[in-house]
Design a protein around this motif. Structure first.
Motif, PDB file in Angstrom:
ATOM      1  N   PRO A   1       0.829  -1.218   0.000  1.00  0.00           N
ATOM      2  CA  PRO A   1       0.000   0.000   0.000  1.00  0.00           C
ATOM      3  C   PRO A   1       0.862   1.265   0.000  1.00  0.00           C
ATOM      4  O   PRO A   1       0.526   2.256  -0.640  1.00  0.00           O
ATOM      5  CB  PRO A   1      -0.782  -0.120   1.307  1.00  0.00           C
ATOM      6  CG  PRO A   1      -0.792  -1.564   1.649  1.00  0.00           C
ATOM      7  CD  PRO A   1       0.509  -2.114   1.132  1.00  0.00           C
ATOM      8  N   GLN A   2       1.983   1.214   0.714  1.00  0.00           N
ATOM      9  CA  GLN A   2       2.841   2.413   0.816  1.00  0.00           C
ATOM     10  C   GLN A   2       3.407   2.770  -0.566  1.00  0.00           C
ATOM     11  O   GLN A   2       3.464   3.938  -0.930  1.00  0.00           O
ATOM     12  CB  GLN A   2       3.966   2.172   1.823  1.00  0.00           C
ATOM     13  CG  GLN A   2       4.666   3.443   2.266  1.00  0.00           C
ATOM     14  CD  GLN A   2       5.382   3.283   3.600  1.00  0.00           C
ATOM     15  OE1 GLN A   2       4.867   2.615   4.505  1.00  0.00           O
ATOM     16  NE2 GLN A   2       6.540   3.907   3.738  1.00  0.00           N
ATOM     17  N   GLU A   3       3.795   1.740  -1.351  1.00  0.00           N
ATOM     18  CA  GLU A   3       4.262   2.007  -2.711  1.00  0.00           C
ATOM     19  C   GLU A   3       3.086   2.503  -3.565  1.00  0.00           C
ATOM     20  O   GLU A   3       3.243   3.341  -4.447  1.00  0.00           O
ATOM     21  CB  GLU A   3       4.862   0.730  -3.317  1.00  0.00           C
ATOM     22  CG  GLU A   3       6.217   0.368  -2.727  1.00  0.00           C
ATOM     23  CD  GLU A   3       6.759  -0.942  -3.300  1.00  0.00           C
ATOM     24  OE1 GLU A   3       6.547  -1.198  -4.496  1.00  0.00           O
ATOM     25  OE2 GLU A   3       7.351  -1.721  -2.519  1.00  0.00           O
ATOM     26  N   GLY A   4       1.915   1.997  -3.290  1.00  0.00           N
ATOM     27  CA  GLY A   4       0.729   2.456  -4.007  1.00  0.00           C
ATOM     28  C   GLY A   4       0.454   3.923  -3.727  1.00  0.00           C
ATOM     29  O   GLY A   4       0.079   4.682  -4.624  1.00  0.00           O
ATOM     30  N   PHE A   5       0.666   4.337  -2.475  1.00  0.00           N
ATOM     31  CA  PHE A   5       0.458   5.756  -2.102  1.00  0.00           C
ATOM     32  C   PHE A   5       1.505   6.617  -2.825  1.00  0.00           C
ATOM     33  O   PHE A   5       1.190   7.700  -3.333  1.00  0.00           O
ATOM     34  CB  PHE A   5       0.591   5.915  -0.583  1.00  0.00           C
ATOM     35  CG  PHE A   5       0.051   7.218  -0.049  1.00  0.00           C
ATOM     36  CD1 PHE A   5       0.873   8.300   0.163  1.00  0.00           C
ATOM     37  CD2 PHE A   5      -1.312   7.345   0.217  1.00  0.00           C
ATOM     38  CE1 PHE A   5       0.354   9.513   0.646  1.00  0.00           C
ATOM     39  CE2 PHE A   5      -1.839   8.546   0.705  1.00  0.00           C
ATOM     40  CZ  PHE A   5      -1.007   9.630   0.915  1.00  0.00           C
TER      41      PHE A   5
ATOM     42  N   SER B   1      -0.750  -1.850   5.800  1.00  0.00           N
ATOM     43  CA  SER B   1      -1.944  -2.501   5.242  1.00  0.00           C
ATOM     44  C   SER B   1      -3.141  -1.546   5.283  1.00  0.00           C
ATOM     45  O   SER B   1      -3.113  -0.542   5.999  1.00  0.00           O
ATOM     46  CB  SER B   1      -2.260  -3.738   6.104  1.00  0.00           C
ATOM     47  OG  SER B   1      -3.563  -4.199   5.852  1.00  0.00           O
ATOM     48  N   LEU B   2      -4.179  -1.847   4.495  1.00  0.00           N
ATOM     49  CA  LEU B   2      -5.419  -1.053   4.549  1.00  0.00           C
ATOM     50  C   LEU B   2      -6.469  -1.762   5.418  1.00  0.00           C
ATOM     51  O   LEU B   2      -7.560  -1.275   5.641  1.00  0.00           O
ATOM     52  CB  LEU B   2      -5.983  -0.856   3.140  1.00  0.00           C
ATOM     53  CG  LEU B   2      -5.144  -0.024   2.167  1.00  0.00           C
ATOM     54  CD1 LEU B   2      -5.905   0.192   0.860  1.00  0.00           C
ATOM     55  CD2 LEU B   2      -4.742   1.312   2.758  1.00  0.00           C
ATOM     56  N   ILE B   3      -6.112  -2.957   5.877  1.00  0.00           N
ATOM     57  CA  ILE B   3      -7.095  -3.767   6.618  1.00  0.00           C
ATOM     58  C   ILE B   3      -7.113  -3.328   8.083  1.00  0.00           C
ATOM     59  O   ILE B   3      -6.065  -3.240   8.737  1.00  0.00           O
ATOM     60  CB  ILE B   3      -6.758  -5.268   6.482  1.00  0.00           C
ATOM     61  CG1 ILE B   3      -6.634  -5.663   4.995  1.00  0.00           C
ATOM     62  CG2 ILE B   3      -7.837  -6.115   7.164  1.00  0.00           C
ATOM     63  CD1 ILE B   3      -7.809  -5.270   4.116  1.00  0.00           C
ATOM     64  N   THR B   4      -8.297  -3.042   8.618  1.00  0.00           N
ATOM     65  CA  THR B   4      -8.438  -2.685  10.052  1.00  0.00           C
ATOM     66  C   THR B   4      -9.537  -3.547  10.654  1.00  0.00           C
ATOM     67  O   THR B   4     -10.367  -4.105   9.933  1.00  0.00           O
ATOM     68  CB  THR B   4      -8.840  -1.207  10.213  1.00  0.00           C
ATOM     69  OG1 THR B   4     -10.190  -1.031   9.750  1.00  0.00           O
ATOM     70  CG2 THR B   4      -7.896  -0.278   9.445  1.00  0.00           C
TER      71      THR B   4
ATOM     72  N   ALA C   1     -12.893   1.616   3.395  1.00  0.00           N
ATOM     73  CA  ALA C   1     -14.113   0.820   3.639  1.00  0.00           C
ATOM     74  C   ALA C   1     -14.247  -0.273   2.579  1.00  0.00           C
ATOM     75  O   ALA C   1     -14.560  -1.420   2.893  1.00  0.00           O
ATOM     76  CB  ALA C   1     -15.332   1.739   3.626  1.00  0.00           C
ATOM     77  N   ALA C   2     -13.967   0.080   1.315  1.00  0.00           N
ATOM     78  CA  ALA C   2     -14.043  -0.941   0.250  1.00  0.00           C
ATOM     79  C   ALA C   2     -12.977  -2.011   0.492  1.00  0.00           C
ATOM     80  O   ALA C   2     -13.227  -3.208   0.334  1.00  0.00           O
ATOM     81  CB  ALA C   2     -13.844  -0.278  -1.114  1.00  0.00           C
ATOM     82  N   ALA C   3     -11.789  -1.576   0.916  1.00  0.00           N
ATOM     83  CA  ALA C   3     -10.689  -2.529   1.172  1.00  0.00           C
ATOM     84  C   ALA C   3     -11.097  -3.540   2.239  1.00  0.00           C
ATOM     85  O   ALA C   3     -10.717  -4.708   2.190  1.00  0.00           O
ATOM     86  CB  ALA C   3      -9.436  -1.779   1.624  1.00  0.00           C
ATOM     87  N   ASN C   4     -11.909  -3.105   3.201  1.00  0.00           N
ATOM     88  CA  ASN C   4     -12.322  -3.978   4.305  1.00  0.00           C
ATOM     89  C   ASN C   4     -13.707  -4.592   4.072  1.00  0.00           C
ATOM     90  O   ASN C   4     -14.348  -5.067   5.010  1.00  0.00           O
ATOM     91  CB  ASN C   4     -12.323  -3.174   5.619  1.00  0.00           C
ATOM     92  CG  ASN C   4     -10.907  -2.895   6.106  1.00  0.00           C
ATOM     93  OD1 ASN C   4     -10.312  -3.712   6.806  1.00  0.00           O
ATOM     94  ND2 ASN C   4     -10.329  -1.766   5.695  1.00  0.00           N
TER      95      ASN C   4
END
Lengths: 92, 92, 92, 92, 92, 92
Positions: free
Chosen positions: D30-34, E24-27, E84-87
């Motif tokens: 994700p960090q590379e995506g940002f 990560s984008l997951i929470t 939200a979509a990621a999760n």
């Protein structure tokens, strides 16, 4: 921007309020969907400024300002995107 | 932003009005889809300012202002995103 | 924001016009997709201000204004989101 | 907003240009995506204002202006939404 | 808007940098997802204005300006949409 | 825009904080979903300006400004798009 309430408070208000203005996102036609997007945009304004008289007094200011009119159209476009997806783009 | 009507009122107006301007989101080509996105953007303006004469008078103001032109293009981009999804991106 | 035409009129114009500038949203690479997003953004401006000379005269005003440049980049970002989805993110 | 070219012209330019800056939307993290979303946002500015010297001179103006910084962050957010979807949100 | 680097340079920087701020984008919860959206919004600002002291000096200007506060909330809303979509909207 | 914390710090704060204001995105009706979108928009403001007294003092400024009201409605529209997708558009 109003006072910050927890999500529950807002939802409780929405549940208790006898004023059911948004029963569903489903409409028969795209044109009705566009009308619903306008209602949603106006409700977004009315929630921040509940006083109908104040909103009416502001009308001359934004209704003659191209940038305000374009910005309002952008809010409608965002809501219409939501309503169109909700209706699977009215693809029978 | 107009007066706040319930979703039903707007939809009823859309249903009753003899003026069917948005029969469908489906178009044959992306270029027709882009044209539809422009129509949707203009309708968003016309709903907030229904007076065609007033809109015409405002034209010199926004048509010579880069920020207004960019903002108008952004509304078209949002509607085009909706129309493109409705047409499954014209992926035959 | 131009005169409000029904969706059919715009689409008819798009169909009849010999100028086919948007045959498809499909591109071979993300970089070509980004170029297409720029074209779509510019067309959104040109539709509101069709006079190329006027657009050219406006250039010094927006090309030296950070907020205008950022706003223009935001329009490209919205169109690129559409083009990327159309190409399934070029995930071969 | 530059001169309006047909989609083909832009894409042809993108194809011919030896400068391949966007080979793919796929990143490992994700960090590379940002980071990629930032590159896309900057490219959107550079396309409208190709002169690096001019962009550099504008920096003090936007880098000290909260509204410009927030607007720039909004462009990054829109591109990050695209890149995240392209990478299926890095959900291994 | 910073200097334009190719996507590879930015990504290389993101990879090499020991500062892993976005693993990560997951929470676990929507509330943590909202907190992540705020972090992403702030990072979008910090990337354009890396100097923490400058950002701190700007705070009185935007923190007392309703339009700046609304614009900042809009960036959070765009990032929250992505998270939200990621999760999968935390739909267990 | 606040001080930049890593994603973990924000999430840790969200986890530890006894104030659970966002347990879920799921609501029973679209109207409750719209109320939740308003809460999310307000939280986005409150995160940047945590002082409720300051927010209250700013109210006269934005509640009488059409552009501020339209911008606030746009934030609600973006969050409502997220909440509607989370609830599969309440399509029972």
């Amino acid at each position: 921007m109003g006072s910050i309430a927890t999500a529950d408070t807002h939802e409780a208000e929405a549940r208790d309020s006898s004023d059911v203005w948004l029963p569903s996102l489903i409409t028969e036609t795209p044109q009705e969907g566009f009308a619903l997007a306008i209602t949603l945009s106006q409700k977004g304004v009315a929630t921040t400024q509940p006083d109908a008289e104040v909103r009416k007094e502001l009308r001359p200011e934004y209704a003659q300002d191209p940038d305000s009119l374009i910005a309002a159209s952008h809010v409608v476009a965002t809501h219409f995107q939501t309503v169109a997806a909700a209706n699977d783009y009215w693809r029978k």
